[in-house]
Scaffold this motif. Structure first.
Motif, mmCIF file in Angstrom:
data_model
loop_
_atom_site.group_PDB
_atom_site.id
_atom_site.type_symbol
_atom_site.label_atom_id
_atom_site.label_comp_id
_atom_site.label_asym_id
_atom_site.label_seq_id
_atom_site.Cartn_x
_atom_site.Cartn_y
_atom_site.Cartn_z
ATOM 1 N N UNK A 280 40.977 40.019 39.879
ATOM 2 C CA UNK A 280 40.152 40.675 38.861
ATOM 3 C C UNK A 280 40.093 39.893 37.552
ATOM 4 N N UNK A 281 39.028 40.165 36.792
ATOM 5 C CA UNK A 281 38.910 39.584 35.456
ATOM 6 C C UNK A 281 40.124 39.972 34.603
ATOM 7 N N UNK A 282 40.714 41.143 34.906
ATOM 8 C CA UNK A 282 41.828 41.664 34.110
ATOM 9 C C UNK A 282 43.121 40.880 34.306
ATOM 10 N N UNK A 283 43.129 39.890 35.196
ATOM 11 C CA UNK A 283 44.305 39.037 35.359
ATOM 12 C C UNK A 283 44.346 37.935 34.310
ATOM 13 N N UNK A 284 43.235 37.736 33.584
ATOM 14 C CA UNK A 284 43.211 36.710 32.549
ATOM 15 C C UNK A 284 43.033 35.298 33.071
ATOM 16 N N UNK A 285 42.703 35.152 34.338
ATOM 17 C CA UNK A 285 42.447 33.819 34.881
ATOM 18 C C UNK A 285 41.197 33.222 34.248
ATOM 19 N N UNK A 286 41.147 31.910 34.188
ATOM 20 C CA UNK A 286 39.977 31.231 33.632
ATOM 21 C C UNK A 286 38.730 31.600 34.419
ATOM 22 N N UNK A 287 37.618 31.754 33.708
ATOM 23 C CA UNK A 287 36.380 32.177 34.359
ATOM 24 C C UNK A 287 35.910 31.184 35.417
ATOM 25 N N UNK A 288 36.335 29.920 35.291
ATOM 26 C CA UNK A 288 35.948 28.915 36.279
ATOM 27 C C UNK A 288 36.601 29.149 37.639
ATOM 28 N N UNK A 289 37.517 30.096 37.720
ATOM 29 C CA UNK A 289 38.056 30.529 39.021
ATOM 30 C C UNK A 289 36.892 30.850 39.960
ATOM 31 N N UNK A 290 35.850 31.494 39.406
ATOM 32 C CA UNK A 290 34.679 31.879 40.200
ATOM 33 C C UNK A 290 33.897 30.686 40.723
ATOM 34 N N UNK A 291 33.988 29.557 40.053
ATOM 35 C CA UNK A 291 33.205 28.382 40.440
ATOM 36 C C UNK A 291 33.991 27.437 41.336
ATOM 37 N N UNK A 292 35.224 27.781 41.624
ATOM 38 C CA UNK A 292 36.105 26.863 42.344
ATOM 39 C C UNK A 292 36.762 27.505 43.554
ATOM 40 N N UNK A 293 35.999 28.297 44.262
ATOM 41 C CA UNK A 293 36.474 28.848 45.520
ATOM 42 C C UNK A 293 37.084 30.224 45.437
ATOM 43 N N UNK A 294 37.403 30.706 44.228
ATOM 44 C CA UNK A 294 37.945 32.046 44.071
ATOM 45 C C UNK A 294 36.859 33.029 43.674
ATOM 46 N N UNK A 295 37.254 34.286 43.525
ATOM 47 C CA UNK A 295 36.293 35.310 43.114
ATOM 48 C C UNK A 295 36.971 36.292 42.173
ATOM 49 N N UNK A 296 36.349 36.518 41.013
ATOM 50 C CA UNK A 296 36.836 37.488 40.045
ATOM 51 C C UNK A 296 35.895 38.686 40.018
ATOM 52 N N UNK A 297 36.489 39.901 40.065
ATOM 53 C CA UNK A 297 35.717 41.139 40.049
ATOM 54 C C UNK A 297 36.365 42.091 39.054
ATOM 55 N N UNK A 298 35.708 43.214 38.803
ATOM 56 C CA UNK A 298 36.358 44.318 38.097
ATOM 57 C C UNK A 298 37.008 45.220 39.132
ATOM 58 N N UNK A 299 38.147 45.853 38.807
ATOM 59 C CA UNK A 299 38.872 46.644 39.805
ATOM 60 C C UNK A 299 38.251 48.025 40.017
#
Length: 351
Positions: A280-299
């Motif tokens: 989730x976005x709430x983990x504070x991971x860099x937004x580029x996580x989404x561009x590098x094979x991962x996926x960030x969502x809202x819970x």
């Protein structure tokens, strides 16, 4: 680094990510020492002290801190117990420089638990004690903003959690493809949400493996799954070492739908095994996580459902490509190779 002491109330495996982070930092600076009021029996290199009561009060720890070298550095981990408070007060009294890492414990979502007690404790005790720190350490830019509001007159620095670069273990095709959650089973981790979404997808030909030590919340969720009669969901208890790495490696995707986190170590561990991570976005991971094979969502139900359906349609080559890209991203942004020099510079600036 000589005379560096890491102080926390709990370094046992039950403490979750705090244990991992503290032990990892200590390994990077092997001359430093860990002082705590709770550890596991096999933690021989960690010094623990007798404690009592809900505040984990320890007169022995306070006495020990008062007799440490005057040229020490204190790195205080956590914020709510006697260990942190007495370390900050002792450091101030003896002019020992110290840094405080809250480990996300001041994040807005967590204030909802025991809200009144926490606010009173913060105002009456910890705020004035921790405000005298040389630095307050944030793990994410969002946490840095929150901490700056709480401690406007103290310098707040941001260094992310970090992970050692390790080789990817050999993959083994599981009998059935599975999605994986691994970590401390707590309400803030979103495990119940994951179960709700997964059980609603009746036609999904995947298993869901939930890995983590048993506790009251885990038992509640086990009972819920038993009532749902969904045989695809398996609780595996605590898994460690090579077995954990193989669980990460062979999962189709790792899912951590946390409501509040500061770069959860499990996300980095899974990515290091070249496994795609949905979190989730709430983990504070860099937004580029989404561009590098991962996926960030809202819970929430809708976004988690969409993410699970999307990943279930990845081919093996798509899954492997995403996992490899995410591993490379984590090495670039979150490895100790990149972040150890930041800690070394910070500690040296406190001397």
């Amino acid at each position: 680094m000589n005379n560096l002491y890491h102080i926390a109330e709990d370094i046992s495996r039950a403490s979750g990510g705090v244990r991992t982070v503290v032990k990892d930092i200590q390994l990077q600076f092997p001359k430093s020492q860990i002082l705590t009021t709770q550890k596991d029996p096999d933690d021989d290199a960690i010094q623990d002290f007798v404690k009592k009561g809900p505040w984990l009060y320890s007169r022995d720890l306070a006495t020990h801190l008062n007799h440490l070298e005057s040229n020490s550095l204190f790195h205080i981990h956590g914020v709510w117990m006697h260990a942190q408070y007495t370390a900050a007060k002792t450091a101030s009294k003896r002019n020992i420089p110290f840094i405080v890492t809250p480990h996300g414990m001041y994040e807005p979502w967590l204030w909802q638990e025991g809200r009144l007690k926490k606010k009173l404790y913060f105002k009456m005790f910890s705020c004035s004690a921790f405000a005298k720190a040389r630095y307050i350490h944030a793990i994410t830019p969002d946490e840095q903003k929150n901490l700056k509001e709480l401690f406007p007159n103290t310098e707040v620095v941001c260094i992310p959690n970090a992970i050692e670069i390790v080789d990817v273990v050999e993959a083994n095709e599981p009998l059935r493809p599975y999605l994986l959650f691994l970590g401390r089973i707590h309400s803030k981790k979103g495990v119940e949400l994951l179960i709700d979404v997964f059980t609603s997808l009746k036609s999904l030909d995947f298993d869901l493996k939930i890995v983590g030590p048993e506790n009251d919340h885990a038992l509640e969720l086990m009972d819920k799954v038993k009532q749902l009669k969904d045989s695809r969901i398996q609780f595996l208890g605590a898994v460690r070492g090579a077995d954990k790495q193989h669980l990460y490696r062979n999962a189709h995707a790792f899912i951590a739908p946390s409501y509040s986190e500061v770069v959860g170590m499990v996300n980095l561990e899974a990515a290091m095994m070249a496994t795609p991570v949905i979190t989730t976005h709430q983990t504070g991971l860099l937004s580029d996580w989404n561009k590098n094979g991962g996926k960030l969502i809202d819970p929430n139900f809708k976004q988690l459902e969409a993410a699970i359906l999307e990943c279930s349609n990845w081919t093996k080559s798509e899954r492997d490509s995403k996992g490899q890209r995410l591993r490379e991203f984590v090495i670039q942004e979150y490895s100790w190779k990149v972040n150890r020099p930041k800690w070394e510079a910070l500690y040296n600036s406190m001397k």
